[in-house]
Every structure is written in structure tokens, then in C-alpha cells.
Design an enzyme around this catalytic site. Sequence first.
Site, PDB file in Angstrom:
ATOM      1  N   VAL A   1       0.836  -1.201   0.000  1.00  0.00           N
ATOM      2  CA  VAL A   1       0.000   0.000   0.000  1.00  0.00           C
ATOM      3  C   VAL A   1       0.873   1.254   0.000  1.00  0.00           C
ATOM      4  CG1 VAL A   1      -1.761   1.284   1.270  1.00  0.00           C
ATOM      5  CG2 VAL A   1      -1.886  -1.212   1.147  1.00  0.00           C
ATOM      6  N   TYR A   2       1.896   1.255   0.842  1.00  0.00           N
ATOM      7  CA  TYR A   2       2.814   2.402   0.887  1.00  0.00           C
ATOM      8  C   TYR A   2       3.501   2.586  -0.459  1.00  0.00           C
ATOM      9  CZ  TYR A   2       6.820   5.267   2.222  1.00  0.00           C
ATOM     10  OH  TYR A   2       7.773   6.262   2.283  1.00  0.00           O
TER      11      TYR A   2
END
Length: 291
Positions: free
Chosen positions: A163-164
Site C-alpha cells: 500500500v505504501y
Amino acid sequence: MNHQDSLESVRGMRVLITGAAQGMGAIFARMAAAEGAQSLFLWDINEELVQRTADELRQQHPQVAIHAQVVDLSSRAPIERAAEKVRHHGEVQVLINNAGVVTGGAFTDQEPDHIEATLAVNTLAPMYLASHFLPGMLASRGPGRILTIASAAALVSNPNMSVYAASKAAVLTWSDSVRLELERVRGHQVKITSFCPTYVSTGMFAGVNKMLFTPILSPEQVARKAWEAMLRGTPIVLMPWTSKLGQVLRGLLPTSLWDRLAGGPLGIYRSMDGFTGRTAAQSQPRPDGRG
């Protein structure tokens, strides 16, 4: 680059820094104040820390107008309200998109709220801010800068940071695409810089494993390099040199061979295995001082 496009400093300019309470954001704030910025706008979600940083800078640099604002970057409405308050003091000439959140762990363990918050702060907030302030920079015909702290994670897939990495890949390609758009427009002095460091020892990446030939970078080292690149108007900076080497290898090698290297001797794919973050509460993403 034409040397006439470079800035020697931000003296006399209005500067806005997100995630300014601590870490690299506070370092950027100290640099801007030391160079004699006219006005300095410090945004952060942590009211106590951002006020403390502002007070320290006011004592050290009384000639600089310091404005501390508590802003939740995970939602568009607070950004718009805070941006309008800034405009009362004049148009921003230097925008530092520094604030960021980290969401670590397997994707199947990520809650939708965490995913949304990560993308909101890391990706959407810089876009909203640029949409507010870039038109004014262009209209003024004076020097303007937008520095966006992306990440080397934007360029290399990595387990336990999907996600990051996605949020940083999105903000990197957005930032550099805007740079290319501006190169088609004549008569302005606005420069866009995207900065992509590997892990920085601010605490946000506490617990990560070291990678081969790639040290954990100090926030002072990274902030100075990013600041210098911003003043010059350098388009994209990768730090350290191993990031550039990784891009070459990933482009040249078959995926299976690259995966063996990255998961084996290079240590890239194991780097997030021990991630804990700054505190146990890091699993609840919030704006902080490092992008």
C-alpha cells in the site's frame, strides 16, 4: 539545466511545509528559516509538536513570520480551509510535500481505513495542495518550487509494503508528469522536484532490515540533499546510488533472476520483514514528519 533557473536560497519567499513538526519536516523548516524566508507555514496533525517547532523557530529567527497550523491531510476539506488561511498572507512560492504515513505488513492484513488514509495523505494531499498553489506560482511569473518527498519504494516492488509503495509510485508519477506539463509552458520559473530516498532513520521505519550496500539514511543527510535539489530545480533524485543500480538491474534482468537477487543477496524483499514503525500505534496511519 540553465543556471539562471536555480535559486540560491528561499530568502524573502513564502514557504509551506507539510509534516513540519518533526523529522525531515522540522529540518526543512529550520533550513527555510535560516535562509531568511519571508513567511513559513508549518502544517502538521500534531498540535503540541508543531507549536513547539514554531516557537523554537520564532526565538531563533524573529525576522521570519512563522505560522503553525494543525491540518488533517487525510481529508480534502481541512486542506482547503487551511490553504485559504495561507492565501490571506499571499501566494505560496515554495511548497514542500513532506508529510507521509507508512502502512506495513501483508496486504491481506490491511484494513480498508488504513489503505484509504495512506493514499489520502501520501498521494491525494500533495495533489490537492498543488492544485491550490501552483496556479498562483505560475501567474506570478516569479520563482516557484514544489518538492515532493516520494520514496525509492515507488520504483521497486517489495513485500509487506504494497500500500505504501503504491501511494508513493502514484505521487511520483503525478509529480514528474506535472513537471513535464510545465516544460511545455513558457514564461514561468516554477520547477518541480521529486525526491526518492530509501529508508530514513526518522523512526517511521523502525525495525526494517538493512539491504546490501544500502545504509539507513539520516534525516539530516536526506533533507539537505532534497533541499539542494529543490533549489536547483532538479527533476528527480534517487538516493543512495544503489537505488539507481537497482533500477538498471531490474530493467535488464529477467523477472525471475531479479526476484532471486532482490529476495536473496540484495535483501530488498526481506527489508520490511521486521518492520515495527515508530510505535505500536503505527498500524494506525497518521500524518507525520517523513514522506
